[in-house]
Scaffold this motif. Structure first.
Motif, PDB file in Angstrom:
ATOM      1  N   ALA B 336       1.740  -0.980  -0.045  1.00 36.16           N
ATOM      2  CA  ALA B 336       0.250  -0.152   0.406  1.00 36.16           C
ATOM      3  C   ALA B 336       1.033   1.240   0.576  1.00 36.16           C
ATOM      4  N   LEU B 337       1.773   1.105   0.462  1.00 39.61           N
ATOM      5  CA  LEU B 337       2.815   2.209   1.171  1.00 39.61           C
ATOM      6  C   LEU B 337       3.480   2.760  -0.583  1.00 39.61           C
ATOM      7  N   ILE B 338       4.325   1.911  -1.184  1.00 36.33           N
ATOM      8  CA  ILE B 338       4.601   1.540  -2.920  1.00 36.33           C
ATOM      9  C   ILE B 338       3.600   2.851  -3.662  1.00 36.33           C
ATOM     10  N   TYR B 339       2.223   2.085  -3.597  1.00 35.16           N
ATOM     11  CA  TYR B 339       1.979   3.468  -4.567  1.00 35.16           C
ATOM     12  C   TYR B 339       1.743   4.647  -3.844  1.00 35.16           C
ATOM     13  N   THR B 340       1.433   4.703  -1.946  1.00 34.73           N
ATOM     14  CA  THR B 340       0.832   5.787  -1.686  1.00 34.73           C
ATOM     15  C   THR B 340       1.923   7.370  -1.559  1.00 34.73           C
ATOM     16  N   MET B 341       3.697   6.408  -0.763  1.00 34.52           N
ATOM     17  CA  MET B 341       4.576   6.850  -0.518  1.00 34.52           C
ATOM     18  C   MET B 341       5.550   6.599  -1.499  1.00 34.52           C
TER      19      MET B 341
END
Lengths: 313, 408
Positions: B336-341
């Motif tokens: 999830a963080l690869i996409y959002t951060m």
């Protein structure tokens, strides 16, 4: 009670009631926000994922038929066909379950019925530890260890691999990752089997082992199936670790366990650079497919479970 | 029991032992792998070092050689220059490239007093060589007035570099790389993310749990609410990533942020955490005895007062459990963080810009052309230790809760 006191008390009561209403509203709002997100997720992802197939898409629509039935995925030449990826995803997850399901059920039986108390407690802790390990750490392990197993296995079988990155590596990795989920659900299910059933079986002359395998496991089967579904969901949705060993083949489907593969999730993560354009937006379309695959397999398993349940009763 | 039966039973039981044994072996192998590959990298420097090594070229306007004594504590594998007071060793970086590492620098060494010679804002600024740096290229004039280049770029060993240094007449310039390969930036970003996600998710999650447990009537609307939240907990984390950039990105855009950012990551993680927090809080609300509520209400307290002064304090351990589990989830989260951060490792993370958490730094290190197993394993060890500590705390807390309510 004199009337003046009565009046103050009434105003006070009203104010308190007002606050009560206010907080009730606030708490409701929090619940509403929490509940609405699942709908927002579906609506927004579907909206954005359908975008590339609509005529209004900037740069021209991508033909949806080519997307759904294509057996090639090439970012460099903008060919996006998802059909073989769906097959790959299902094969790798089924492979994982094939390895993991029997081990999970037997481990759960061991923890609940067979192991001595101290050993059972240790095993419970070990299952919990396995569940607590984050997926990137499993990914590092897979990229460092599992690929080497696969590589030497392939060498023995006379195949060559792309550094061990393969369908088999993905399946082994997923098997390890879904093991704790399935085991803990199986433990819950086995613990919920009524004691009378076990005692009845023993009283009829069955051995403890017979009772465990014939009576306990059979009565716990709906809980064990629930674990299977949850495990399958996790296997489909697992992304980072899988991406490290999948190898991302451009064509498929992959049936040879030693060949590189490409899953829906590894496709969504591979080569993620731009945050706009077709190559980015099409990942949302893959996301829709992923959600659909999870939903359809869940329904399918429920259906099969009902059929089995009816035929056995 | 017949003999055949006994053998058959024995085999079945042995199978369960075997399965459990496989689970144990897998755990041992995972731990062994990350510890063997990563343990040598675990030290406190790692936590304070940046990831990117800085490239610097310095010159020396006033250069004087000195006469230095080799300190006793230097090992035999370190070459020491008596003219410059510097100890060098041969090293390998994460990609097995040769390095000439500055192991020791005398406090009086002339190499402390350089100035930056590359064009840019730092031109002319004082900058000395520092311990831990890698000397890429060192240009000097030897006693025969000949220009000599040594350093990692020329594949010089530490011995050769020191030999050239001891034969110096004039220093020209040093191109060196400060030590990188740390996790300071990711550590900070992880802490920001934990703080921000919890600030958003805890109030909403606890309030939602209170609504479901204290107010909601058993009807279809409530059931729909419950199953929606339940469904949310089954959503794969990569889908949460897509959710973040489609549903929540407009919110951060309103704040004037037009790229991926820690704030977007925190909003996304808040949604990921909601089902977990709601479930844990509700569990702890359920075990608060109903008598406590009746007692408070019959004393004249309003429902709001009862909730804030009686029920919530009793549910505090459960909320603490939810918090610890949430932290554990944030630390382990990656997709999830690869996409959002994003996946760019930021040494100075800012809330309105992309950064990597520890877990995503591992992903960044592993998904390059040459995966960096050493640093990945070292970070894995750190993550595992934190997650383990959190899990043990959760167990202790739940043990104490059980004790508390089973006594009363």
């Amino acid at each position: 009670m004199d009337s003046k006191h009565h009046l103050i008390s009434e105003a006070y009561q009203r104010r308190k009631k007002g606050w009560d209403k206010f907080f009730k509203g606030l708490f409701w709002l929090a619940g509403f926000i929490s509940a609405i997100f699942i709908i927002l997720i579906i609506v927004f992802i579907v909206r954005k994922g359908i975008g590339p197939f609509l005529p209004s898409y900037p740069g021209g629509a991508y033909p949806i038929g080519k997307f759904l039935t294509g057996f090639q995925w090439r970012q460099d030449s903008a060919i996006y066909g998802v059909a073989f990826i769906v097959i790959n995803t299902i094969i790798s997850a089924l492979g994982a379950l094939l390895i993991s399901f029997p081990i999970s059920v037997l481990t759960a039986l061991f923890i609940t019925k067979i192991a001595p108390r101290s050993l059972s407690r240790i095993m419970t802790t070990i299952v919990e530890l396995l569940a607590a390990i984050p997926s990137v750490v499993y990914g590092v392990f897979a990229a460092g260890v599992i690929v080497r197993w696969v590589d030497s296995l392939a060498a023995m079988a006379g195949f060559s691999t792309y550094g061990g990155n393969s369908l088999l590596a993905v399946s082994i990795l997923l098997a390890i990752m879904v093991f704790p989920t399935m085991t803990s659900l199986a433990i819950v299910a086995i613990n919920a089997v009524p004691r009378e059933l076990v005692e009845g079986s023993l009283a009829l002359g069955a051995t403890t082992t017979q009772t465990n395998f014939r009576v306990v496991l059979t009565s716990a089967k709906s809980g064990i199936f629930a674990g299977l579904i949850l495990g399958l969901g996790r296997a489909f949705g697992e992304a980072t670790a899988v991406s490290m060993v999948a190898g991302n083949s451009m064509i498929g489907p992959t049936f040879n366990p030693f060949n590189i593969t490409r899953t829906l999730t590894s496709t969504m993560l591979a080569g993620l650079k731009e945050t706009q354009g077709l190559d980015y937006d099409i990942r949302f379309s893959v996301g829709i497919i992923l959600m659909a695959v999870i939903l359809v397999t869940n329904l399918g398993i429920h259906f099969v479970k009902d059929r089995i349940g009816r035929s056995m009763s | 029991m017949t003999r055949k039966r006994r053998i058959y039973d024995g085999i079945l039981n042995a199978l369960t032992y075997l399965s459990s044994g496989i689970a144990v072996i897998i755990l041992v192998m995972v731990l062994q792998f990350v510890f063997v590959r990563g343990w040598s990298g675990v030290n406190f420097d790692l936590l304070s070092k940046p990831y990117w090594s800085g490239n610097n070229t310095i010159e020396f306007p006033q250069f004087k050689t000195g006469a230095f004594d080799r300190p006793d504590h230097l090992g035999d594998d370190i070459a020491f220059s008596e003219k410059l007071g510097i100890g060098l060793s041969d090293g390998l970086d994460a990609y097995k490239e040769h390095q000439v590492v500055v192991e020791y620098l005398d406090p009086e060494s002339p190499l402390h007093h350089g100035v930056v010679s590359t064009a840019g804002v730092d031109l002319g600024k004082e900058l000395g060589l520092s311990e831990g740096s890698n000397i890429v290229n060192l240009m000097l004039k030897d006693t025969d007035d000949k220009i000599v280049n040594v350093g990692a770029q020329r594949k010089s060993t530490a011995e050769e570099t020191v030999a050239a240094m001891d034969n110096i007449s004039e220093m020209r310039k040093i191109y060196f790389k400060t030590e990188g390969g740390g996790i300071n930036g990711s550590l900070k970003a992880t802490l920001y993310l934990i703080g921000l996600s919890l600030v958003i998710a805890l109030p909403i999650g606890i309030a939602a749990a209170i609504y479901l447990n204290e107010y909601a009537k058993a009807n279809r609307v409530t059931n729909a609410m419950r199953s929606s939240i339940e469904l949310l907990s089954g959503v794969p984390s990569i889908i949460f990533g897509l959710m973040g950039v489609s549903v929540l990105f407009p919110i951060t855009q309103l704040m004037g942020i037009h790229t991926v950012s820690i704030i977007l990551g925190a909003l996304t993680m808040a949604v990921v955490l909601l089902p977990l927090i709601i479930r844990q809080t509700e569990e702890s609300l359920k075990v608060v005895p109903i008598d406590l509520r009746y007692a408070s209400l019959s004393l004249g307290a309003t429902q709001t007062q009862t909730i804030f002064k009686v029920i919530l304090p009793s549910a505090l351990p459960g909320i603490l459990t939810a918090t610890l589990l949430s932290i554990s989830r944030i630390i382990g989260e990656s997709a999830a963080l690869i996409y959002t951060m994003g996946t760019f490792i930021a040494d100075r993370p800012r809330l309105d810009q992309g950064a990597t958490t520890l877990a995503v730094q591992i992903w960044s290190l592993m998904s390059g052309e040459q995966p960096n197993f050493e640093l990945s394993s070292t970070i894995s060890i750190i993550i595992l230790l934190i997650v383990l500590a959190l899990n043990v705390s959760v167990k202790l807390i739940s043990y104490r809760i059980n004790k508390k309510w089973s006594v009363s």
